[in-house]
Design a protein around this motif. Structure first.
Motif, PDB file in Angstrom:
ATOM      1  N   LYS A 205       6.528   5.100   3.138  1.00 46.07           N
ATOM      2  CA  LYS A 205       6.217   5.812   1.564  1.00 46.07           C
ATOM      3  C   LYS A 205       6.739   4.822   0.724  1.00 46.07           C
ATOM      4  O   LYS A 205       5.873   4.684  -0.422  1.00 46.07           O
ATOM      5  N   ALA A 206       7.756   4.245   0.814  1.00 43.47           N
ATOM      6  CA  ALA A 206       8.425   3.433  -0.163  1.00 43.47           C
ATOM      7  C   ALA A 206       7.823   2.146  -0.358  1.00 43.47           C
ATOM      8  O   ALA A 206       7.319   1.430  -1.429  1.00 43.47           O
ATOM      9  N   ASP A 207       7.365   1.705   0.876  1.00 41.22           N
ATOM     10  CA  ASP A 207       6.556   0.349   0.936  1.00 41.22           C
ATOM     11  C   ASP A 207       5.299   0.474   0.000  1.00 41.22           C
ATOM     12  O   ASP A 207       4.795  -0.493  -0.657  1.00 41.22           O
ATOM     13  N   ILE A 208       4.584   1.724   0.176  1.00 37.79           N
ATOM     14  CA  ILE A 208       3.306   1.813  -0.556  1.00 37.79           C
ATOM     15  C   ILE A 208       3.469   1.789  -2.028  1.00 37.79           C
ATOM     16  O   ILE A 208       2.800   1.139  -2.710  1.00 37.79           O
ATOM     17  N   LYS A 209       4.434   2.509  -2.616  1.00 37.75           N
ATOM     18  CA  LYS A 209       5.029   2.475  -3.701  1.00 37.75           C
ATOM     19  C   LYS A 209       5.419   1.205  -4.289  1.00 37.75           C
ATOM     20  O   LYS A 209       4.993   0.620  -5.676  1.00 37.75           O
ATOM     21  N   ASN A 210       5.803   0.358  -3.486  1.00 36.77           N
ATOM     22  CA  ASN A 210       6.419  -0.890  -3.912  1.00 36.77           C
ATOM     23  C   ASN A 210       5.025  -1.876  -4.128  1.00 36.77           C
ATOM     24  O   ASN A 210       5.131  -2.518  -4.864  1.00 36.77           O
ATOM     25  N   ILE A 211       4.041  -1.725  -3.050  1.00 33.07           N
ATOM     26  CA  ILE A 211       2.795  -2.669  -3.405  1.00 33.07           C
ATOM     27  C   ILE A 211       2.026  -1.980  -4.444  1.00 33.07           C
ATOM     28  O   ILE A 211       1.543  -2.937  -5.220  1.00 33.07           O
ATOM     29  N   GLU A 212       1.681  -0.795  -4.384  1.00 34.02           N
ATOM     30  CA  GLU A 212       0.945  -0.172  -5.457  1.00 34.02           C
ATOM     31  C   GLU A 212       1.741   0.999  -5.905  1.00 34.02           C
ATOM     32  O   GLU A 212       1.606   2.073  -5.452  1.00 34.02           O
ATOM     33  N   PRO A 213       2.397   0.785  -7.086  1.00 32.34           N
ATOM     34  CA  PRO A 213       3.178   1.868  -7.670  1.00 32.34           C
ATOM     35  C   PRO A 213       2.302   3.314  -7.973  1.00 32.34           C
ATOM     36  O   PRO A 213       2.827   4.277  -8.180  1.00 32.34           O
ATOM     37  N   ASP A 214       0.957   3.118  -8.446  1.00 32.47           N
ATOM     38  CA  ASP A 214       0.210   4.267  -8.960  1.00 32.47           C
ATOM     39  C   ASP A 214      -0.267   5.180  -7.702  1.00 32.47           C
ATOM     40  O   ASP A 214      -0.821   6.124  -7.764  1.00 32.47           O
ATOM     41  N   ILE A 215       0.026   4.506  -6.230  1.00 35.36           N
ATOM     42  CA  ILE A 215      -0.641   5.401  -5.008  1.00 35.36           C
ATOM     43  C   ILE A 215       0.775   6.030  -4.416  1.00 35.36           C
ATOM     44  O   ILE A 215       1.566   5.563  -4.371  1.00 35.36           O
ATOM     45  N   SER A 216       0.232   7.232  -3.860  1.00 38.31           N
ATOM     46  CA  SER A 216       1.002   7.955  -3.205  1.00 38.31           C
ATOM     47  C   SER A 216       0.512   8.207  -2.007  1.00 38.31           C
ATOM     48  O   SER A 216      -0.679   8.437  -1.429  1.00 38.31           O
ATOM     49  N   GLY A 217       1.566   8.189  -0.711  1.00 37.51           N
ATOM     50  CA  GLY A 217       1.092   8.524   0.700  1.00 37.51           C
ATOM     51  C   GLY A 217       2.405   8.659   1.369  1.00 37.51           C
ATOM     52  O   GLY A 217       3.262   8.172   1.177  1.00 37.51           O
ATOM     53  N   GLU A 218       2.358   9.131   2.628  1.00 39.95           N
ATOM     54  CA  GLU A 218       3.400   9.524   3.608  1.00 39.95           C
ATOM     55  C   GLU A 218       3.557   8.300   4.351  1.00 39.95           C
ATOM     56  O   GLU A 218       4.855   7.841   4.704  1.00 39.95           O
ATOM     57  N   ALA A 219       2.673   7.518   4.928  1.00 36.36           N
ATOM     58  CA  ALA A 219       2.628   6.311   5.325  1.00 36.36           C
ATOM     59  C   ALA A 219       1.317   5.295   5.288  1.00 36.36           C
ATOM     60  O   ALA A 219       0.389   6.005   4.668  1.00 36.36           O
ATOM     61  N   GLY A 220       1.455   4.291   5.629  1.00 31.72           N
ATOM     62  CA  GLY A 220       0.053   3.551   5.713  1.00 31.72           C
ATOM     63  C   GLY A 220       0.019   2.236   6.538  1.00 31.72           C
ATOM     64  O   GLY A 220       0.905   1.885   7.476  1.00 31.72           O
ATOM     65  N   LEU A 221      -1.111   1.649   6.518  1.00 32.13           N
ATOM     66  CA  LEU A 221      -1.381   0.356   7.337  1.00 32.13           C
ATOM     67  C   LEU A 221      -1.839  -0.633   6.136  1.00 32.13           C
ATOM     68  O   LEU A 221      -2.631  -0.179   5.315  1.00 32.13           O
ATOM     69  N   PHE A 222      -1.424  -1.738   6.128  1.00 30.51           N
ATOM     70  CA  PHE A 222      -1.668  -2.760   5.418  1.00 30.51           C
ATOM     71  C   PHE A 222      -2.631  -3.812   6.053  1.00 30.51           C
ATOM     72  O   PHE A 222      -2.350  -4.462   7.194  1.00 30.51           O
ATOM     73  N   SER A 223      -3.915  -4.077   5.563  1.00 32.20           N
ATOM     74  CA  SER A 223      -4.834  -5.079   6.459  1.00 32.20           C
ATOM     75  C   SER A 223      -4.881  -6.318   5.236  1.00 32.20           C
ATOM     76  O   SER A 223      -5.710  -6.386   4.546  1.00 32.20           O
ATOM     77  N   PRO A 224      -4.217  -7.348   5.593  1.00 30.76           N
ATOM     78  CA  PRO A 224      -4.455  -8.557   4.638  1.00 30.76           C
ATOM     79  C   PRO A 224      -5.531  -9.270   4.571  1.00 30.76           C
ATOM     80  O   PRO A 224      -5.830  -9.889   3.811  1.00 30.76           O
ATOM     81  N   SER A 225      -6.403  -9.168   5.631  1.00 23.35           N
ATOM     82  CA  SER A 225      -7.790  -9.817   5.631  1.00 23.35           C
ATOM     83  C   SER A 225      -9.046  -9.089   5.242  1.00 23.35           C
ATOM     84  O   SER A 225      -9.960  -9.652   5.220  1.00 23.35           O
ATOM     85  N   SER A 226      -8.734  -7.978   4.741  1.00 24.58           N
ATOM     86  CA  SER A 226      -9.627  -7.366   4.039  1.00 24.58           C
ATOM     87  C   SER A 226      -9.920  -7.684   2.498  1.00 24.58           C
ATOM     88  O   SER A 226      -8.907  -8.359   2.041  1.00 24.58           O
ATOM     89  N   GLY A 227     -10.980  -7.887   1.946  1.00 27.33           N
ATOM     90  CA  GLY A 227     -11.089  -8.299   0.692  1.00 27.33           C
ATOM     91  C   GLY A 227     -12.567  -7.802   0.017  1.00 27.33           C
ATOM     92  O   GLY A 227     -13.102  -7.107   0.388  1.00 27.33           O
ATOM     93  N   ILE A 228     -12.974  -8.717  -1.203  1.00 24.80           N
ATOM     94  CA  ILE A 228     -14.071  -8.334  -1.688  1.00 24.80           C
ATOM     95  C   ILE A 228     -14.843  -9.547  -2.158  1.00 24.80           C
ATOM     96  O   ILE A 228     -14.215 -10.814  -2.334  1.00 24.80           O
ATOM     97  N   ILE A 229     -16.173  -9.640  -2.432  1.00 21.43           N
ATOM     98  CA  ILE A 229     -17.050 -10.790  -2.566  1.00 21.43           C
ATOM     99  C   ILE A 229     -17.921 -10.186  -3.601  1.00 21.43           C
ATOM    100  O   ILE A 229     -18.366  -9.130  -3.714  1.00 21.43           O
TER     101      ILE A 229
END
Length: 365
Positions: free
Chosen positions: A123-147
């Motif tokens: 939960k703290a990791d999520i807040k650290n990465i995206e302060p405006d996002i709330s969640g109990e837990a998460g997964l980070f996918s570094p190879s996702s993106g946009i084009i």
């Protein structure tokens, strides 16, 4: 333009263009036929423009293999051609204990798919990465993106034309006849073309086009399921740096937060199974969007949320199936390739799809 072509690709969306690009680069004479007045006007211009990592699908699916391969090809191509893109990463957010268990399942499946870079988030990791996002837990996918999908298609068209390929727009096909060697394509205005190889990459229109091929058995044409998704844009300055996705539900990845290469933010898509091709975005959906998005973005300002655009996915079932790419060993028609159900992650997979179709055509001679 000659009345006979080696290869005709029907459909100038991102997948048809990729197939034409790969075949023209292999030295084949290629003509792309498109019913619209411009390339990529239907599905290819109405999506999230997300580069997917390959997390969700069954390990033995062709869709999975092409997504994982296509992701890296797309990043390489975008970098070489200076196409706007970002490997920004995605946060997958769980809001409950049950959803946290789903995160474990997703991570395990991703590893079977060859995706080994996912990082669990507290939960703290999520807040650290995206302060405006709330969640109990998460997964980070570094190879996702946009084009920027439009510029990606512009570059592929350049490749096709550099290799003597051509694209014809505003083409309405009335019928297709199987010849002893190749095909005869009859236009609505009476003009005819012949070709040795025919590739049906018509997206939402692939099934309808297949019914116009006289040798094609109707039993081999899968049903078309149209899944309409609406998007709402979010105005004003935000601090978002990553894609944010809820834990996916049945047949949908959920109302996700997507940033674009220009810094804009949008939410969507929802999923609505429809019978007619129609692209309106009702203002009345706003309440649902606010309710769902506020679960992970609690400080959303409803006044900044506005209807934007809609797209339709050409699915094969409501729950989703694998890509259906059929060669002569499947339908028995020499020289024909049908592509059905080319939904998400079609954009991510497009260069790998082009590579795959080229190699299979070479295999069949």
């Amino acid at each position: 333009m000659s009345d006979h072509q080696d290869i005709i690709v029907i459909g100038a969306g991102v997948i048809g263009l990729s197939i034409a690009k790969h075949l023209s680069e292999a030295g084949r004479e290629v003509l792309v036929l498109e019913k619209e007045k411009h390339f990529g006007m239907i599905t290819s211009s109405r999506n999230s423009e997300v580069i997917h990592a390959g997390l969700y699908f069954a390990p033995d699916w062709l869709k999975t293999k092409l997504c994982v391969r296509g992701k890296e090809l797309l990043y390489e191509y975008a970098a070489q051609r200076h196409i706007p893109h970002q490997r920004c990463g995605k946060i997958l957010v769980a809001m409950s204990d049950a959803e946290q268990e789903r995160l474990d399942d997703i991570k395990s499946k991703a590893e079977l798919n060859g995706v080994h870079d996912l990082t669990p988030l507290s939960k703290a990791d999520i807040k650290n990465i995206e302060p405006d996002i709330s969640g109990e837990a998460g997964l980070f996918s570094p190879s996702s993106g946009i084009i920027d999908s439009h510029m990606h298609m512009v570059n592929m068209i350049g490749d096709i034309e550099d290799n003597s390929g051509m694209i014809a727009y505003n083409v309405e096909i009335a019928a297709i006849e199987k010849l002893n060697h190749g095909f005869k394509i009859i236009m609505a205005d009476g003009y005819t073309l012949t070709c040795n190889l025919l590739i049906n990459a018509a997206g939402l229109g692939a099934q309808k086009l297949a019914t116009k091929i006289d040798a094609m058995s109707s039993e081999l044409i899968p049903p078309r399921v149209m899944a309409k998704g609406h998007y709402f844009s979010y105005t004003g300055k935000t601090n978002f740096k990553h894609l944010v996705y809820p834990v996916p539900g049945k047949g949908s990845l959920g109302l996700h937060l997507c940033i674009d290469t220009g810094g804009g933010v949008k939410f969507g898509p929802d999923i609505n199974f429809v019978e007619e091709e129609e692209y309106s975005v009702p203002e009345t959906l706003k309440e649902k969007f606010v309710s769902v998005v506020s679960e992970y973005f609690p400080n959303i300002d409803p006044d900044k949320l506005h209807p934007d655009y809609a797209g339709i996915r050409p699915k094969l079932s409501e729950s989703g199936l694998d890509f259906d790419i059929g060669f002569q060993d499947k339908h028995g028609i020499e020289g024909l390739v049908n592509l059905f159900g080319m939904e998400s992650p079609g954009l991510t997979s497009n260069l790998a799809i082009g590579e795959y179709v080229r190699d299979k055509i070479n295999e069949f001679g």
